[in-house]
Design an enzyme around this catalytic site. Structure first.
Site, PDB file in Angstrom:
ATOM      1  N   ARG A  52      -9.012  -7.635   1.732  1.00  0.00           N
ATOM      2  CA  ARG A  52      -8.796  -6.180   1.847  1.00  0.00           C
ATOM      3  C   ARG A  52      -7.923  -5.966   3.076  1.00  0.00           C
ATOM      4  O   ARG A  52      -7.639  -6.892   3.830  1.00  0.00           O
ATOM      5  CB  ARG A  52     -10.108  -5.381   1.874  1.00  0.00           C
ATOM      6  N   GLY A  53      -7.519  -4.698   3.281  1.00  0.00           N
ATOM      7  CA  GLY A  53      -6.535  -4.426   4.330  1.00  0.00           C
ATOM      8  C   GLY A  53      -5.162  -4.365   3.667  1.00  0.00           C
ATOM      9  O   GLY A  53      -4.804  -5.259   2.887  1.00  0.00           O
ATOM     10  N   ALA A  54      -4.413  -3.295   3.955  1.00  0.00           N
ATOM     11  CA  ALA A  54      -3.184  -3.022   3.195  1.00  0.00           C
ATOM     12  C   ALA A  54      -2.185  -4.190   3.191  1.00  0.00           C
ATOM     13  O   ALA A  54      -1.756  -4.635   2.112  1.00  0.00           O
ATOM     14  CB  ALA A  54      -2.540  -1.732   3.724  1.00  0.00           C
ATOM     15  N   ARG A  95      -5.869  -1.734  -6.605  1.00  0.00           N
ATOM     16  CA  ARG A  95      -6.273  -0.703  -5.630  1.00  0.00           C
ATOM     17  C   ARG A  95      -5.119   0.295  -5.495  1.00  0.00           C
ATOM     18  O   ARG A  95      -3.961  -0.120  -5.355  1.00  0.00           O
ATOM     19  CB  ARG A  95      -6.636  -1.327  -4.270  1.00  0.00           C
ATOM     20  N   GLN A 199     -16.620  -2.655   7.701  1.00  0.00           N
ATOM     21  CA  GLN A 199     -15.518  -3.540   8.126  1.00  0.00           C
ATOM     22  C   GLN A 199     -15.504  -3.709   9.645  1.00  0.00           C
ATOM     23  O   GLN A 199     -15.095  -4.756  10.151  1.00  0.00           O
ATOM     24  CB  GLN A 199     -14.172  -2.974   7.670  1.00  0.00           C
ATOM     25  N   ASP A 240      -3.023   2.636   5.457  1.00  0.00           N
ATOM     26  CA  ASP A 240      -2.823   2.136   4.096  1.00  0.00           C
ATOM     27  C   ASP A 240      -1.565   2.705   3.469  1.00  0.00           C
ATOM     28  O   ASP A 240      -0.982   2.113   2.562  1.00  0.00           O
ATOM     29  CB  ASP A 240      -4.042   2.454   3.230  1.00  0.00           C
ATOM     30  N   LYS A 251      -8.708   4.211   6.400  1.00  0.00           N
ATOM     31  CA  LYS A 251     -10.128   4.110   6.067  1.00  0.00           C
ATOM     32  C   LYS A 251     -10.891   5.398   6.332  1.00  0.00           C
ATOM     33  O   LYS A 251     -10.692   6.034   7.379  1.00  0.00           O
ATOM     34  CB  LYS A 251     -10.718   2.945   6.872  1.00  0.00           C
TER      35      LYS A 251
HETATM   36  O1  MRU Z   1     -10.856  -0.709   2.163  1.00  0.00           O
HETATM   37  P1  MRU Z   1     -10.103  -1.600   3.106  1.00  0.00           P
HETATM   38  O2  MRU Z   1     -10.986  -2.476   3.915  1.00  0.00           O
HETATM   39  O3  MRU Z   1      -9.003  -2.344   2.397  1.00  0.00           O
HETATM   40  O4  MRU Z   1      -9.404  -0.591   4.100  1.00  0.00           O
HETATM   41  C1  MRU Z   1      -8.594  -1.118   5.123  1.00  0.00           C
HETATM   42  C2  MRU Z   1      -8.051  -0.079   6.056  1.00  0.00           C
HETATM   43  O5  MRU Z   1      -8.254   1.096   5.887  1.00  0.00           O
HETATM   44  C3  MRU Z   1      -7.171  -0.570   7.153  1.00  0.00           C
HETATM   45  O6  MRU Z   1      -7.288   0.250   8.277  1.00  0.00           O
HETATM   46  C4  MRU Z   1      -5.703  -0.551   6.676  1.00  0.00           C
HETATM   47  O7  MRU Z   1      -5.586  -1.188   5.449  1.00  0.00           O
HETATM   48  C5  MRU Z   1      -4.802  -1.194   7.654  1.00  0.00           C
HETATM   49  S1  MRU Z   1      -5.084  -2.944   7.748  1.00  0.00           S
HETATM   50  C6  MRU Z   1      -3.929  -3.588   8.801  1.00  0.00           C
END
Ligand code: MRU
Length: 359
Positions: A52-54, A95, A199, A240, A251
Site C-alpha cells: 500500500r502507499g501510492a 484501488r 499504518q 495519494d 489517508k
Molecule cells: O491506504 P494506504 O495505506 O495505501 O494509504 C496510504 C497513504 O495515504 C499515504 O499517505 C500516501 O499513499 C502517500 S505514501 C508515500
C-alpha cells in the site's frame, strides 16, 4: 543511531523473475515476503493491502504488467497487446484514489504503443525498474528539499505511513523526516496511529525504529492537544493524488490534522513525487475516494471491537484543501501556498529552481 539516510526496509523486490512483496498486513509481528508470478495475484495484493502507499502500488502495478506481458506473449506471440490492455485494466481497478497506479501503467502502455519487437518482458522490466529507481531518487531529493524548510529543534507530526514501505524506498514525508533527523533540524517525531488500518502504529513506528529513529506514537485524537501544547511545528504528510489546484487526497484523518494545524499555527507540508500530481483532475471534489469494507472498522486483527451488526462508514482517504497547505514538495521543487498556476508551472519545469522560486 544508524545513518537515517539509510532505509533498511524493502517492500518491493524483483528477484529470480518474480515479484516479491513484504506482506504489510502482518507487520510488525511478522516479516513475510509473498512471491507473485501472475498479474491476478498482483491486483489482489494491491486490493488487499499486502502492499500500500501510492508510489508503492504504482511500482507494484508496473511489475504486475511485466508478469502479464510474459504470460500474454507465451499465449500468443503474434497478438498479445489487446489481452495486456485487459490486464492493465484489472490492475488499475485494484484501488481508485492513488493516481500513481494509473501513471505507472500509462508509462508501460506507452512503451508498448511505441512498438516492441519480440518478447515484451525484458523491455517492460527495464521500464518498471526505471520507475522504481526514479522513485527512490525523487524521494531522496524531496527529503533534502523538505528538510531545508524546517527550523532547528522542530517537532513534527506525520500521518499514515509514507516511508520505504509506501514507496520504492526512503519515503516521501518520511523521507523528509529521515533527512531532518539526519541534519539535526528535527528533534521530535510524532506519528498518528492512523485508524482504521493502523499504518502509523504498525508500519511507521516499526519502520523508523528499524533505522533507530526515535518516534512517539499518538492516538489520532491526541494531535490537537499535542499541537495546543506547542510540541509540533510541522505536520508532514504524503499524498495519494494532488489535484491541479493543490487540493490533496491522503489517508483519512489528514484533513482533520491539517485543520487543527492551521488553528494552532502549525505548518503543513505535503511531500509527493510528480507521479502523484494529476493535472487532469481540477480539484479535490473530482478525486474518487475509496470506500472499504465496514469490517475494517468493526474488527482489529480479526478481533471484534464493535457489535458485528453495527453500521460503519469507511472512506479511507479525505481531501485537504490547498488553502490549508503551506508547501507541496515534489522532486521538481517546493511550491508554497499552492494553486493551479504554480502547480502547472512546477509540472512544466525541468528544473527544481523554477518551482522553488514561485513562493
Ligand atoms: O491506504 P494506504 O495505506 O495505501 O494509504 C496510504 C497513504 O495515504 C499515504 O499517505 C500516501 O499513499 C502517500 S505514501 C508515500
Amino acid at each position: 543511531m544508524s545513518d537515517p539516510h539509510h532505509d533498511s526496509v524493502q517492500a518491493i523486490v524483483w528477484r529470480e523473475d518474480a515479484l516479491q512483496l513484504l506482506d504489510q498486513r502482518l507487520l510488525p509481528q511478522q516479516e513475510t515476503y509473498l512471491t507473485l508470478t501472475e498479474v491476478a495475484e498482483v491486483a489482489a495484493a494491491i486490493r488487499d493491502m499486502v502492499v500500500r502507499g501510492a508510489p508503492a502500488i504504482g511500482i507494484t502495478a508496473a511489475y504486475g504488467l511485466v508478469l502479464a506481458a510474459r504470460e500474454r506473449y507465451r499465449e500468443n506471440p503474434d497478438d498479445w497487446t489487446v489481452a495486456l490492455g485487459q490486464d492493465a485494466a484489472l490492475l488499475l481497478a485494484a484501488r481508485p484514489t492513488a493516481v500513481n497506479l494509473k501513471w505507472a501503467l500509462a508509462r508501460l502502455q506507452a512503451r508498448v504503443k511505441a512498438g516492441i519487437d519480440g518478447d515484451p518482458e525484458p523491455v517492460l522490466l527495464v521500464e518498471a525498474q526505471a520507475i522504481h529507481a526514479e522513485d527512490v531518487a525523487a524521494n531522496r531529493h524531496m527529503g533534502a528539499l523538505g528538510a531545508a524548510l524546517l527550523s532547528p529543534h522542530s517537532g513534527v507530526l506525520t500521518h499514515c505511513n509514507t516511508g520505504a514501505l509506501a514507496t520504492g524506498g526512503y519515503g516521501t514525508a518520511l523521507g523528509v523526516i529521515r533527512a531532518g533527523v539526519a541534519v539535526g533540524t528535527i528533534e521530535r517525531v510524532y506519528a498518528d496511529e492512523t485508524r482504521p488500518w493502523l499504518q502509523g502504529a504498525r508500519l511507521t513506528a516499526w519502520e523508523l525504529l528499524q533505522d533507530d529513529i526515535p518516534v512517539t506514537l499518538i492516538a489520532d485524537g491526541a494531535a490537537a492537544l499535542l499541537m495546543q501544547q506547542g510540541q509540533v511545528h510541522w505536520l508532514i504528510v504524503g499524498a495519494d493524488r494532488i489535484a491541479a489546484n493543490g487540493d490533496v487526497a491522503n489517508k483519512i484523518g489528514t484533513y482533520t490534522a491539517a485543520l487543527v494545524a492551521r488553528h494552532h499555527g502549525v505548518k503543513v507540508m505535503v511531500v509527493a513525487p510528480t507521479s502523484t500530481v494529476d493535472l487532469d483532475t481540477p480539484d479535490g471534489a473530482a478525486i474518487p475516494i475509496e470506500q472499504r469494507d465496514a469490517a475494517e472498522l468493526l474488527r482489529i486483527a480479526g478481533a471484534p471491537i464493535a457489535p458485528p451488526d453495527a453500521d460503519a462508514w469507511n472512506p479511507v482517504f479525505d481531501i485537504t484543501p490547498a488553502a490549508l497547505i503551506d508547501a507541496i514538495v515534489t522532486e521538481k521543487g517546493v511550491v508554497q501556498a499552492p494553486d493551479t498556476a504554480k502547480l502547472r508551472a512546477m509540472m512544466a519545469s525541468d528544473s527544481p529552481a523554477i518551482a522553488t522560486a514561485n513562493a
